[in-house]
Design a protein around this motif. Structure first.
Motif, PDB file in Angstrom:
ATOM      1  N   LYS A   1       0.829  -1.215   0.000  1.00  0.00           N
ATOM      2  CA  LYS A   1       0.000   0.000   0.000  1.00  0.00           C
ATOM      3  C   LYS A   1       0.858   1.258   0.000  1.00  0.00           C
ATOM      4  N   SER A   2       1.858   1.301   0.864  1.00  0.00           N
ATOM      5  CA  SER A   2       2.715   2.486   0.950  1.00  0.00           C
ATOM      6  C   SER A   2       3.428   2.748  -0.368  1.00  0.00           C
ATOM      7  N   ARG A   3       3.924   1.696  -0.999  1.00  0.00           N
ATOM      8  CA  ARG A   3       4.642   1.848  -2.262  1.00  0.00           C
ATOM      9  C   ARG A   3       3.712   2.346  -3.374  1.00  0.00           C
ATOM     10  N   ILE A   4       2.531   1.798  -3.432  1.00  0.00           N
ATOM     11  CA  ILE A   4       1.565   2.207  -4.456  1.00  0.00           C
ATOM     12  C   ILE A   4       1.139   3.651  -4.257  1.00  0.00           C
ATOM     13  N   GLN A   5       0.919   4.040  -3.004  1.00  0.00           N
ATOM     14  CA  GLN A   5       0.442   5.397  -2.727  1.00  0.00           C
ATOM     15  C   GLN A   5       1.521   6.449  -2.946  1.00  0.00           C
ATOM     16  N   LEU A   6       2.784   6.066  -2.816  1.00  0.00           N
ATOM     17  CA  LEU A   6       3.870   7.029  -3.003  1.00  0.00           C
ATOM     18  C   LEU A   6       4.234   7.221  -4.471  1.00  0.00           C
ATOM     19  N   ARG A   7       3.971   6.241  -5.306  1.00  0.00           N
ATOM     20  CA  ARG A   7       4.412   6.282  -6.702  1.00  0.00           C
ATOM     21  C   ARG A   7       3.855   7.507  -7.430  1.00  0.00           C
ATOM     22  N   GLN A   8       4.597   7.984  -8.393  1.00  0.00           N
ATOM     23  CA  GLN A   8       4.212   9.192  -9.116  1.00  0.00           C
ATOM     24  C   GLN A   8       2.970   8.993  -9.982  1.00  0.00           C
ATOM     25  N   THR A   9       2.751   7.781 -10.465  1.00  0.00           N
ATOM     26  CA  THR A   9       1.584   7.502 -11.307  1.00  0.00           C
ATOM     27  C   THR A   9       0.712   6.447 -10.645  1.00  0.00           C
ATOM     28  N   PRO A  10      -0.589   6.467 -10.903  1.00  0.00           N
ATOM     29  CA  PRO A  10      -1.488   5.490 -10.279  1.00  0.00           C
ATOM     30  C   PRO A  10      -1.294   4.097 -10.867  1.00  0.00           C
ATOM     31  N   PRO A  11      -1.644   3.052 -10.114  1.00  0.00           N
ATOM     32  CA  PRO A  11      -1.510   1.695 -10.641  1.00  0.00           C
ATOM     33  C   PRO A  11      -2.511   1.461 -11.772  1.00  0.00           C
ATOM     34  N   ALA A  12      -2.130   0.592 -12.699  1.00  0.00           N
ATOM     35  CA  ALA A  12      -2.992   0.290 -13.838  1.00  0.00           C
ATOM     36  C   ALA A  12      -3.435  -1.164 -13.773  1.00  0.00           C
ATOM     37  N   GLY A  13      -4.617  -1.438 -14.316  1.00  0.00           N
ATOM     38  CA  GLY A  13      -5.116  -2.804 -14.364  1.00  0.00           C
ATOM     39  C   GLY A  13      -5.987  -3.154 -13.178  1.00  0.00           C
ATOM     40  N   LYS A  14      -6.336  -4.426 -13.093  1.00  0.00           N
ATOM     41  CA  LYS A  14      -7.175  -4.919 -11.999  1.00  0.00           C
ATOM     42  C   LYS A  14      -6.405  -4.869 -10.679  1.00  0.00           C
ATOM     43  N   PRO A  15      -7.106  -4.556  -9.572  1.00  0.00           N
ATOM     44  CA  PRO A  15      -6.410  -4.449  -8.280  1.00  0.00           C
ATOM     45  C   PRO A  15      -5.590  -5.671  -7.913  1.00  0.00           C
ATOM     46  N   TRP A  16      -6.146  -6.873  -8.095  1.00  0.00           N
ATOM     47  CA  TRP A  16      -5.394  -8.069  -7.688  1.00  0.00           C
ATOM     48  C   TRP A  16      -4.136  -8.257  -8.531  1.00  0.00           C
ATOM     49  N   LYS A  17      -4.183  -7.790  -9.785  1.00  0.00           N
ATOM     50  CA  LYS A  17      -3.015  -7.925 -10.659  1.00  0.00           C
ATOM     51  C   LYS A  17      -1.903  -6.971 -10.241  1.00  0.00           C
ATOM     52  N   TYR A  18      -2.253  -5.678 -10.001  1.00  0.00           N
ATOM     53  CA  TYR A  18      -1.170  -4.753  -9.645  1.00  0.00           C
ATOM     54  C   TYR A  18      -0.653  -5.002  -8.232  1.00  0.00           C
ATOM     55  N   MET A  19      -1.492  -5.544  -7.358  1.00  0.00           N
ATOM     56  CA  MET A  19      -1.001  -5.915  -6.034  1.00  0.00           C
ATOM     57  C   MET A  19      -0.027  -7.082  -6.136  1.00  0.00           C
ATOM     58  N   THR A  20      -0.371  -8.076  -6.952  1.00  0.00           N
ATOM     59  CA  THR A  20       0.520  -9.221  -7.162  1.00  0.00           C
ATOM     60  C   THR A  20       1.833  -8.788  -7.800  1.00  0.00           C
ATOM     61  N   ASN A  21       1.750  -7.896  -8.780  1.00  0.00           N
ATOM     62  CA  ASN A  21       2.964  -7.388  -9.432  1.00  0.00           C
ATOM     63  C   ASN A  21       3.857  -6.647  -8.452  1.00  0.00           C
ATOM     64  N   GLU A  22       3.237  -5.881  -7.554  1.00  0.00           N
ATOM     65  CA  GLU A  22       4.011  -5.127  -6.561  1.00  0.00           C
ATOM     66  C   GLU A  22       4.709  -6.072  -5.595  1.00  0.00           C
ATOM     67  N   ILE A  23       4.025  -7.123  -5.209  1.00  0.00           N
ATOM     68  CA  ILE A  23       4.634  -8.123  -4.330  1.00  0.00           C
ATOM     69  C   ILE A  23       5.851  -8.751  -5.014  1.00  0.00           C
ATOM     70  N   ARG A  24       5.695  -9.078  -6.294  1.00  0.00           N
ATOM     71  CA  ARG A  24       6.814  -9.658  -7.041  1.00  0.00           C
ATOM     72  C   ARG A  24       7.984  -8.691  -7.128  1.00  0.00           C
ATOM     73  N   MET A  25       7.695  -7.407  -7.305  1.00  0.00           N
ATOM     74  CA  MET A  25       8.760  -6.403  -7.388  1.00  0.00           C
ATOM     75  C   MET A  25       9.515  -6.299  -6.071  1.00  0.00           C
ATOM     76  N   VAL A  26       8.783  -6.302  -4.964  1.00  0.00           N
ATOM     77  CA  VAL A  26       9.433  -6.224  -3.656  1.00  0.00           C
ATOM     78  C   VAL A  26      10.342  -7.428  -3.442  1.00  0.00           C
ATOM     79  N   ILE A  27       9.839  -8.616  -3.762  1.00  0.00           N
ATOM     80  CA  ILE A  27      10.628  -9.840  -3.583  1.00  0.00           C
ATOM     81  C   ILE A  27      11.857  -9.821  -4.490  1.00  0.00           C
TER      82      ILE A  27
END
Length: 288
Positions: A219-245
């Motif tokens: 949540k913190s990473r998504i809210q800080l980013r300069q642009t809003p997330p794109a796509g379905k919520p479950w997809k961009y949340m999963t992508n963010e988890i993969r990026m962190v890992i």
């Protein structure tokens, strides 16, 4: 009078929320910066604390406090009132089982996300400024988010991940609080000591973070980013988890957990103590 009881819950929630912000903000800033700082900027939470104080001064630990302080009355009022109402939906009986408490807590958390999301988005964006000359004030951040992205992608950025976080978070929160409180009631009766309320509140806060912490990092990473997330919520949340890992391993999903748990003890305790004592006072004063 049911409406008077609801007003009492709202007022008590506001008092509890204000206590939470004032007590917990410094460690919340450490937690958020540990989550969102560029890789290599800090060695760990203690380094976040020392660098923040050394470079920006002690009161930088209260950076971003205006948003939750202004909004926490509404957030906590909605949370506690939703919890009380959810308990009535789950069961007509006053004494709920812990399983029913968890369901009511999850329902309250889902409702709470509506206000918690924008409040936390502004807080995160303020905490993500490190004392540069270009740092913005809260009103400027709010103005820019509205102008550039509008309500859905600006003000409400991160809503769905906040929603996903609050459901397990508050299921754990209220279950642990009620479990602990009932254990104390078995020993002391209905009038439990204040210290027991503090301990129960702390137990609830710890359970909250252990139930949902990786989602808070996302949540913190998504809210800080300069642009809003794109796509379905479950997809961009999963992508963010993969990026962190990919960046930091699985431990990256728990970055900042230690200050969160430390913060929970005084903040959670003060929240519940202030709420319970205020509600008790108002109930005795108004008879509702």
């Amino acid at each position: 009078m049911p409406y008077l009881s609801t007003i009492n819950d709202l007022v008590a929630g506001s008092v509890g929320g204000a206590a939470q912000v004032l007590v917990g903000q410094p460690l919340d800033t450490v937690k958020t910066r540990a989550q969102i700082a560029p890789k290599g900027m800090f060695k760990g939470p203690m380094d976040v604390l020392t660098q923040t104080v050394r470079k920006e001064g002690f009161f930088a630990l209260y950076k971003g406090m205006a948003s939750p302080l202004l909004g926490i009355a509404g957030v906590n009022s909605l949370l506690f009132a939703s919890y009380v109402y959810s308990k009535r939906i789950v069961s007509p009986f006053p004494q709920l089982s812990l399983k029913e408490i968890a369901i009511a807590g999850a329902m309250a958390g889902a409702a709470n996300a509506i206000l918690a999301s924008p409040v936390e988005m502004f807080k995160v964006r303020m905490q993500g400024q490190y004392g540069a000359a270009t740092d913005k004030k809260l009103r400027n951040v709010a103005k820019e988010m509205w102008r550039d992205w509008g309500f859905r992608n600006g003000i409400m950025r991160g809503y769905w991940v906040t929603f996903a976080r609050e459901i397990p978070g508050y299921a754990g929160f209220y279950t642990a609080f009620e479990f602990s409180k009932r254990k104390f009631q078995n020993k002391y009766g209905d009038k439990v000591p204040v210290w027991a309320l503090l301990a129960s509140g702390s137990a609830g806060g710890i359970a909250y973070w252990l139930s949902c912490y990786p989602l808070d990092v996302i949540k913190s990473r998504i809210q800080l980013r300069q642009t809003p997330p794109a796509g379905k919520p479950w997809k961009y949340m999963t992508n963010e988890i993969r990026m962190v890992i990919a960046e930091s391993g699985v431990t990256g999903l728990f970055r900042g957990l230690s200050p969160s748990l430390l913060r929970t003890i005084p903040a959670g305790a003060s929240t519940f103590a202030a709420f319970e004592l205020t509600r008790e006072f108002l109930s005795e004063s108004t008879g509702a």
